[in-house]
Design a protein around this motif. Sequence first.
Motif, PDB file in Angstrom:
ATOM      1  N   UNK A 102       9.438 -16.157   1.832  1.00 55.12           N
ATOM      2  CA  UNK A 102       9.630 -14.937   1.061  1.00 55.12           C
ATOM      3  C   UNK A 102       9.782 -13.688   1.899  1.00 55.12           C
ATOM      4  N   UNK A 103       9.762 -13.810   3.228  1.00 57.30           N
ATOM      5  CA  UNK A 103       9.946 -12.634   4.080  1.00 57.30           C
ATOM      6  C   UNK A 103      11.401 -12.188   4.057  1.00 57.30           C
ATOM      7  N   UNK A 104      11.625 -10.881   4.122  1.00 54.96           N
ATOM      8  CA  UNK A 104      12.970 -10.339   4.301  1.00 54.96           C
ATOM      9  C   UNK A 104      13.122  -9.998   5.775  1.00 54.96           C
ATOM     10  N   UNK A 105      14.039 -10.669   6.446  1.00 53.80           N
ATOM     11  CA  UNK A 105      14.115 -10.617   7.904  1.00 53.80           C
ATOM     12  C   UNK A 105      15.332  -9.813   8.350  1.00 53.80           C
ATOM     13  N   UNK A 134      12.653  -1.825   6.903  1.00 53.49           N
ATOM     14  CA  UNK A 134      11.694  -2.612   6.122  1.00 53.49           C
ATOM     15  C   UNK A 134      11.292  -1.888   4.842  1.00 53.49           C
ATOM     16  N   UNK A 135      11.231  -0.582   4.895  1.00 54.11           N
ATOM     17  CA  UNK A 135      10.909   0.167   3.673  1.00 54.11           C
ATOM     18  C   UNK A 135      12.006   0.004   2.629  1.00 54.11           C
ATOM     19  N   UNK A 136      13.241  -0.029   3.079  1.00 55.60           N
ATOM     20  CA  UNK A 136      14.340  -0.267   2.135  1.00 55.60           C
ATOM     21  C   UNK A 136      14.230  -1.652   1.520  1.00 55.60           C
ATOM     22  N   UNK A 137      13.855  -2.645   2.341  1.00 57.32           N
ATOM     23  CA  UNK A 137      13.686  -4.006   1.837  1.00 57.32           C
ATOM     24  C   UNK A 137      12.565  -4.062   0.802  1.00 57.32           C
ATOM     25  N   UNK A 138      11.468  -3.339   1.057  1.00 53.22           N
ATOM     26  CA  UNK A 138      10.361  -3.316   0.102  1.00 53.22           C
ATOM     27  C   UNK A 138      10.754  -2.628  -1.197  1.00 53.22           C
ATOM     28  N   UNK A 139      11.521  -1.552  -1.075  1.00 50.82           N
ATOM     29  CA  UNK A 139      11.943  -0.838  -2.281  1.00 50.82           C
ATOM     30  C   UNK A 139      12.815  -1.720  -3.154  1.00 50.82           C
ATOM     31  N   UNK A 191       1.446  -2.708  -0.634  1.00 50.42           N
ATOM     32  CA  UNK A 191       1.603  -3.579   0.527  1.00 50.42           C
ATOM     33  C   UNK A 191       1.761  -2.810   1.821  1.00 50.42           C
ATOM     34  N   UNK A 192       1.555  -3.529   2.906  1.00 50.33           N
ATOM     35  CA  UNK A 192       1.998  -3.048   4.209  1.00 50.33           C
ATOM     36  C   UNK A 192       3.509  -2.874   4.190  1.00 50.33           C
ATOM     37  N   UNK A 193       4.014  -2.009   5.060  1.00 52.11           N
ATOM     38  CA  UNK A 193       5.465  -1.830   5.124  1.00 52.11           C
ATOM     39  C   UNK A 193       6.152  -3.018   5.780  1.00 52.11           C
ATOM     40  N   UNK A 194       5.433  -3.753   6.633  1.00 51.86           N
ATOM     41  CA  UNK A 194       6.038  -4.914   7.269  1.00 51.86           C
ATOM     42  C   UNK A 194       5.464  -5.164   8.645  1.00 51.86           C
ATOM     43  N   UNK A 195       6.114  -6.051   9.376  1.00 52.02           N
ATOM     44  CA  UNK A 195       5.683  -6.449  10.714  1.00 52.02           C
ATOM     45  C   UNK A 195       6.894  -6.376  11.651  1.00 52.02           C
ATOM     46  N   UNK A 200       5.960 -10.392   3.684  1.00 54.98           N
ATOM     47  CA  UNK A 200       6.341  -9.028   4.039  1.00 54.98           C
ATOM     48  C   UNK A 200       7.715  -8.972   4.685  1.00 54.98           C
ATOM     49  N   UNK A 201       8.331  -7.801   4.720  1.00 60.76           N
ATOM     50  CA  UNK A 201       9.520  -7.641   5.564  1.00 60.76           C
ATOM     51  C   UNK A 201       9.159  -7.839   7.035  1.00 60.76           C
TER      52      UNK A 201
END
Length: 410
Positions: A195-198, A238-243, A135-139, A168-169
């Motif tokens: 489903x986004x982590x904000x 955002x990378x932490x959220x993806x992990x 995925x993308x890392x986020x927006x 995405x985050x």
Amino acid sequence: MILGGVLLTAALAVQAREVRLADGISVSVNVHAADGDTLLLWLPSGFSDDSAQAALAGKMRAQGIEVWRADVLEARFLPALESSLDQVPDSDIVALIDAAHASGKRVTLLASARAGLLALRGARAWQAAHPAVPSLDGVILLHPNLYLGPPEPGREAEFHPVVTQTRLPVYVLQPEKSPWRFRFDALKPVLERGGARVSSRFLPGVRDRYYFRADATPEEEAEAAQLPVRMRTAVDSMRKALAAKPAASMPATKSAMPRSVVRGLQPYQGDPLPPPLQLLDLDGRKLDVAQLRGQVVLVNFWASWCPPCVREMPSMQRLKEKLAGRPFTILAVNMAEADGEVRAFLAKMKVDFAVPMDRDGTVLKRWKVFVFPTSFVLDTRGNIRLGVFGEVEWDSPEVMEKILGLLPPA
């Protein structure tokens, strides 16, 4: 000699490349190269902020962030306006993300204001087209405006459907002196519903577009200098959220069309019974719109950092003076500014109508104010009869004719 070397290094760090879009059009991309694995794809805002973007992109190299600036508006011969962003196909952003991914770096999208919708639309389309690709890392969103468009005054604004389709985050940088400040509490749960982590950071004392304003205050200049560090923090968050939880894939859906709204002072289409408005003015006097029955009342929501609010205020004063002796009152509701700032501003503007202080935005939310300025005109029975978002020349003949139509004969 050292300065010349620094300038040469900076120039060499900016590279030009072409990215072919789905329909064969090529878009020019300014690549501000940097070491590290982070690539920020900065989408156009619809404002004239190119030089500010370039300067900030160069400074992000120190944070290990490579920045790609791609002006898809220019590539499609669209004017640099926010409204042009709605005409950019999702496939353009997909092509840009594909090119960025091919660099081998991890990609994050960056967009401001209404360009946030372009970023979310493009990210959703890219995820749908690449379900098996990491995925993308986020927006990252700077003071985002993620609505279909301005509603009629008094009606609730609707979020664009893509807001609930974002997996995405998302990291939001929200200035204090912004109409979107009062709507972030509503935005966050809608993003999370999809489903986004904000995550977010509140920026006190600055306005929207603070990083390229010609009239930037010292506080805004200081905050603009921190923007590269803010970008690094956002990416890492955002990378932490993806992990912790990888982004889910996204099926393709059609984009919604923005809503068109008739501008200017118009007959009010919402519930004519006004919400409560009981506030204190700067001198502690209680102002209650319910106590003004028998008068035509102009309720105006404004802030001193809002240019259209400032432009229309002299015409409000002239309207008050022209209707002197008639049952007419203005309540200019200030949006959560400090007393000292408001006093100084009113003294400079030389206006003398009532200014209720909405210190926490409670009344703004009750009245469903979407943008500044927004105004409502109540008749002598206390019903809302007219409404408008945006500035008005209040003493113009056409506007005065509508207001005079609500007043009893002289």
